[in-house]
Design a protein around this motif. Structure first.
Motif, short mmCIF file in Angstrom:
data_model
loop_
_atom_site.label_atom_id
_atom_site.label_comp_id
_atom_site.label_asym_id
_atom_site.label_seq_id
_atom_site.Cartn_x
_atom_site.Cartn_y
_atom_site.Cartn_z
N VAL B 33 0.81 -1.22 0.00
CA VAL B 33 0.00 0.00 0.00
C VAL B 33 0.85 1.27 0.00
CG1 VAL B 33 -2.05 -1.00 1.00
CG2 VAL B 33 -0.26 -0.18 2.51
N HIS B 34 2.13 1.13 -0.19
CA HIS B 34 2.99 2.30 -0.26
C HIS B 34 2.69 3.13 -1.48
CE1 HIS B 34 6.03 3.21 2.61
NE2 HIS B 34 6.40 1.96 2.75
N GLY B 35 2.50 4.43 -1.26
CA GLY B 35 2.56 5.36 -2.37
C GLY B 35 4.01 5.74 -2.55
N PRO B 36 4.31 6.55 -3.54
CA PRO B 36 5.70 6.92 -3.78
C PRO B 36 6.31 7.76 -2.67
CG PRO B 36 4.23 8.13 -5.22
CD PRO B 36 3.40 7.10 -4.55
N ARG B 39 2.04 7.20 2.98
CA ARG B 39 0.87 6.33 2.94
C ARG B 39 -0.14 6.78 3.98
NH1 ARG B 39 3.52 2.47 3.66
NH2 ARG B 39 3.53 2.39 5.90
#
Lengths: 133, 50
Positions: B33-36, B39
């Protein structure tokens, strides 16, 4: 929870648009509270058009590890997986407050930019988690 | 309505990994679920209504 779900879905989409992922975890005891069953989670997600993963914490181990208290309870992490936000979605509770500041969104936008969350945070309010014991 | 740890954010607390079953049949972990950059993780976020 029902009162905030549409706003939560909207804010998750807005966070995704700025590169922040979201996951929803259902920690309640489904044995004694069958309304929270896995099948009902599927129906709920479809009804509200979830665009993020929705998972079940069957052992409640994750909820306990994260010291979750209620639903909804928001945890915002920076890229190093460090907690930076433990506040609320916005100022609304059971009814929408017109013009309510988007506290989760604004906090996470700040986290994305700086790695740090805001110093002042208002706690989330909701239903207590239904623990097994 | 129950408050969640009023006013407390344990800044810097390191998130623990997990492996939880999703309604899509997939097992999800923290890394998934990591965004760049960051999170937002509404843990224990959803109570399914009756």
């Amino acid at each position: 929870m029902k009162a905030v779900i549409s706003r939560l879905v909207d804010e998750a989409a807005a966070l995704r648009d700025i590169g922040i992922g979201t996951i929803a975890i259902m920690p309640n005891d489904t044995e004694h509270y069958p309304a929270d069953s896995f099948d009902n989670m599927k129906r709920f997600a479809a009804q509200h058009r979830f665009t993020f993963p929705y998972v079940i914490d069957e052992t409640q181990e994750v909820a306990r590890t994260y010291a979750a208290q209620c639903t909804p309870d928001f945890f915002g992490f920076n890229a190093a997986d460090e907690l930076q936000y433990r506040g609320r979605l916005d100022a609304s509770r059971t009814t929408l407050v017109p013009g309510a500041r988007r506290e989760l969104f604004e906090a996470m936008r700040q986290v994305a930019a700086t790695g740090r969350g805001p110093a002042e945070q208002m706690p989330s309010m909701g239903c207590s988690i239904k623990w097994r014991d | 309505m129950a408050p969640a740890l009023p006013g407390i954010c344990d800044f810097g607390w390191k998130a623990r990994d997990f492996a939880l079953r999703g309604i899509d049949g997939r097992t999800w972990s923290l890394a998934d679920v990591h965004g760049p950059k960051a999170r937002s993780s509404p843990s224990s976020a959803i109570t399914v209504p009756t």
